[in-house]
Design an enzyme around this catalytic site. Structure first.
Site, short mmCIF file in Angstrom:
data_model
loop_
_atom_site.label_atom_id
_atom_site.label_comp_id
_atom_site.label_asym_id
_atom_site.label_seq_id
_atom_site.Cartn_x
_atom_site.Cartn_y
_atom_site.Cartn_z
N LYS A 1 -60.10 -47.63 58.61
CA LYS A 1 -60.79 -47.21 57.55
C LYS A 1 -62.37 -47.51 57.69
O LYS A 1 -63.33 -47.14 56.89
CB LYS A 1 -60.38 -47.77 56.28
CG LYS A 1 -58.95 -47.40 55.72
CD LYS A 1 -58.54 -48.27 54.51
CE LYS A 1 -57.17 -48.14 54.41
NZ LYS A 1 -56.99 -49.14 53.20
N ARG B 1 -58.92 -62.39 68.24
CA ARG B 1 -59.06 -61.75 69.58
C ARG B 1 -59.67 -60.48 69.26
O ARG B 1 -59.23 -59.54 68.46
CB ARG B 1 -57.84 -61.53 70.21
CG ARG B 1 -57.71 -60.70 71.59
CD ARG B 1 -56.66 -60.74 72.37
NE ARG B 1 -56.36 -61.86 73.30
CZ ARG B 1 -55.44 -62.29 74.01
NH1 ARG B 1 -54.64 -61.37 74.39
NH2 ARG B 1 -55.38 -63.40 74.78
#
Lengths: 170, 295
Positions: B72, B93
């Site tokens: 979003k 990560r």
């Protein structure tokens, strides 16, 4: 036949003294001295003075210098340099002399030295997080001559010819 | 990886060894690990979550950015500001270099870098060093060959930093286009670590104590044609090992593609699966030390 007298030599006049290299003095503001010759326009860029200004600016380029051989000078009436501007000058013209002028006299004098941590520039690594998020860059100075920085985030080395300055806060 | 001093590294290794001797030390009871994997992972994510579970804690998070609000348009910093309210320790990560550093600056929670782009993978290095010490009894005075993608391989970059604290000799073996970047050569130079560079791993194989193989990082190549030129640059087989020292150990951060043949797995040299298993005690140590649950 009358002996001809040797032609009178026109006395050699001494070469005229070169006009003193002098710029307009300022009363209140900043003089940036010992700019490497030809770099004055970059300095004006750092100061945000490119398309015109109301300030009194005096610029000299390729003036003779005992220290550098040739130098540029920029004088700006009514302005003290911001920290951002000082950092950027230290990046592109390291070792320039900054003279703060008050009442026509030098109030303070110092060199634009590169600090241990530098901002005000873009990381040249297109995959650095700082190129994708709204966050200022940050660089550690590894060495001054030749210039070598490292991005505090992606850890890439940055050399002098890779420096891209961000817009200064003036 | 440069956040770790030699003492820090040895502390992690010692703590990991202690924890490996305890079945389920409940050091993180009631605590939560925020597991933020914006990039794919098998070993690293599962070993962190397993390590946390074995410490008595639990993990929340995502294994893929497409299931988070990143889709979003939520920024990394906003994501961190949310997750820090749900978790006690964060592991991240990300595909962009420096993401973990930025996350760490944004929160008071401990942040563990589980890999940031082509930059670093420090916890893998701690697993690698733990494994080398476990198998060979030391980290100094070894001849270590690092083979494969030295340019994009973040495990290589972190390993160079980690090994810079010890007095082993490195041989860097890669195709010309995948050489170790200058910034890491600079690390070796400043640390006075002896190193050599070569494109041929078979020639010097009898000298090595450790052969650290790495995958050519296809996902980091901007140009697919460039990848195709080097993808099979190194393929280690059991036949190569006939000339190796009996004590040679072969490590690989995994996943492997073609760089280690299956017939190597059954040799006494293959240590990569044991290396993967060491991810548990090492990551337990990292989590517990950062959370202050063990000293």
């Amino acid at each position: 036949m009358a002996k001809r007298k040797p032609a009178r030599k026109t006395p050699q006049r001494a070469a005229p003294e070169p006009a003193p290299q002098k710029l307009y003095d300022i009363r209140e503001g900043t003089v940036i001295d010992h700019i490497p010759a030809g770099q004055a326009l970059r300095v004006l860029q750092v100061l945000g003075i490119t398309d015109g200004t109301d300030r009194l600016i005096s610029v000299g380029m390729n003036l003779s210098s005992r220290k550098l051989g040739k130098k540029d000078i920029v004088k700006v009436e009514g302005k003290l340099l911001t920290k951002d501007e000082l950092n950027q000058l230290a990046l592109i013209t390291p070792g320039v002399s900054i003279n703060q002028i008050s009442n026509g006299l030098v109030k303070e004098k110092f060199s634009a030295d590169l600090p241990a941590v530098v901002s005000s520039m873009l990381c040249p690594n297109p995959n650095c997080i700082t190129r994708h998020q709204v966050t200022p860059g940050k660089f550690h100075t590894l060495q001054k001559k030749p210039l070598l920085l490292t991005c505090a985030y992606c850890e890439r080395l940055v050399e002098a010819d890779q420096i891209a300055l961000t817009e200064c806060v003036h | 990886m440069q956040d770790f001093s030699k003492e820090d590294i040895l502390k992690v290794l010692t703590t990991a060894k202690k924890l490996s001797q305890r079945s389920s030390p409940k050091l993180m009871q009631g605590k939560i690990l925020g597991s933020l994997f914006f990039e794919p992972s098998t070993r690293t994510r599962l070993s962190f979550e397993s390590a946390m579970a074995k410490l008595g804690g639990s993990a929340v998070g995502f294994a893929d950015a497409s299931v988070s609000s990143v889709t979003k348009g939520e920024s990394l910093l906003d994501t961190i500001h949310m997750v820090e309210r749900y978790a006690d320790v964060l592991v991240i990560r990300h595909s962009q270099e420096g993401a973990a550093r930025l996350a760490a600056e944004a929160t008071a929670r401990p942040v563990i870098n589980a890999g940031d782009g082509a930059n670093q993978h420090p916890t893998q290095t701690l697993v690698d060093l733990y494994t080398i010490q476990q198998l060979l009894g030391r980290l100094d005075r070894l001849k270590i060959a690092i083979v494969g993608d030295l340019k994009y391989g973040r495990t290589v970059h972190s390993l160079v930093h980690g090994l810079s604290h010890f007095s082993s000799e490195l041989t860097l073996i890669s195709p010309e286009t995948l050489k170790l970047p200058n910034s890491y050569r600079e690390v070796l130079y400043r640390s006075r670590i002896r190193y050599h560079e070569s494109e041929d791993f078979a020639q010097h194989l009898p000298e090595f104590d450790v052969l650290y193989m790495t995958r050519i990082q296809k996902e980091r190549f901007a140009d697919a044609a460039e990848y195709e030129e080097v993808r099979n640059a190194y393929m280690l087989t059991a036949a190569h090992l006939k000339r190796a020292k009996p004590t040679l150990k072969i490590l690989h951060p995994l996943p492997r593609v073609t760089e280690i043949a299956g017939d190597v797995d059954g040799t006494p040299h293959a240590a990569y699966f044991q290396q993967a298993g060491n991810g548990i005690p090492v990551r337990q140590a990292i989590i517990a030390l950062l959370a202050g649950a063990i000293t």
